[in-house]
Scaffold this active site. Sequence first.
Site, short mmCIF file in Angstrom:
data_model
loop_
_atom_site.label_atom_id
_atom_site.label_comp_id
_atom_site.label_asym_id
_atom_site.label_seq_id
_atom_site.Cartn_x
_atom_site.Cartn_y
_atom_site.Cartn_z
N THR A 43 3.79 -8.37 3.08
CA THR A 43 4.68 -7.79 4.09
C THR A 43 3.99 -6.54 4.65
O THR A 43 3.37 -5.78 3.90
CB THR A 43 6.05 -7.43 3.49
OG1 THR A 43 5.87 -6.66 2.31
CG2 THR A 43 6.83 -8.70 3.14
N VAL A 45 4.74 -3.49 6.04
CA VAL A 45 5.04 -2.11 5.65
C VAL A 45 4.57 -1.85 4.22
O VAL A 45 3.95 -0.82 3.91
CB VAL A 45 6.54 -1.81 5.80
CG1 VAL A 45 6.85 -0.39 5.35
CG2 VAL A 45 6.99 -2.01 7.25
N CYS A 46 4.85 -2.81 3.33
CA CYS A 46 4.45 -2.66 1.92
C CYS A 46 2.95 -2.50 1.78
O CYS A 46 2.46 -1.72 0.96
CB CYS A 46 4.89 -3.87 1.12
SG CYS A 46 6.65 -4.17 1.08
N THR A 47 2.20 -3.26 2.55
CA THR A 47 0.75 -3.20 2.46
C THR A 47 0.24 -1.80 2.76
O THR A 47 -0.63 -1.27 2.07
CB THR A 47 0.12 -4.24 3.40
OG1 THR A 47 0.66 -5.53 3.11
CG2 THR A 47 -1.39 -4.28 3.24
#
Length: 223
Positions: A43, A45-47
């Site tokens: 995902t 944003v998570c990265t």
Amino acid sequence: MAHLRLGSVAPDFEADTTEGWLKFHEWAGDSWVMLFSHPGDFTPVCTTELADVSQRLPEFVKRGVQIIAISADTLKTHFEWIEDIIEIGTKTAPTCVEYPIIADEDRKVSTLYDMLDKQDATNVDPDGLPYTIRTVFIIDPKKIIRTMIQYPAAVGRDFDEIIRVIDALQAADKYKVNTPVSWKPGEDVIIPSYISDEEAERIFPKFDTVLPYLRMTRDPSRA
């Protein structure tokens, strides 16, 4: 399931991670811990978040804080995802994911910590199971939850603020002080109201009574 609040004991659990099987309380030892959740692997944003934390790891180590992430996917995809995290991170600074990521495909840990998204109907896996929201738990060496911060899946976290909160918590514990708005290490602190003026004079070399209920003094770490 008990509702977690500030002051609750962080629930113990066992889980498989990118650094092997662990028992959470045993792994945490006598350290502070930042446990932070992610909706899912790959995902966007998570990265960016995991890359940022990887680059900041020395800042957490300096504060005696261990980092552990959790994502509601498998260990296999975690390892594949780490390649993307490193690729994105190294565009700005050296990046190496040197902290465990919990595999939580069955949502056991996410349920234990009440991290599942009950609002965003789009934040689900192909089987309709909810992914996690962006939750941050700051846990002290006694395994007590000291801070909980929750963000929706669409919004990335501010790790400058999270580190600032850790600094404030550690200062409060070590020096028996409170911290004012937007406080950063080195700035003046507040003498808690439960400390009398007489006791304050013994503990703190000098303080100013700004208001009857507001007494300021130098950051004891810089005294």
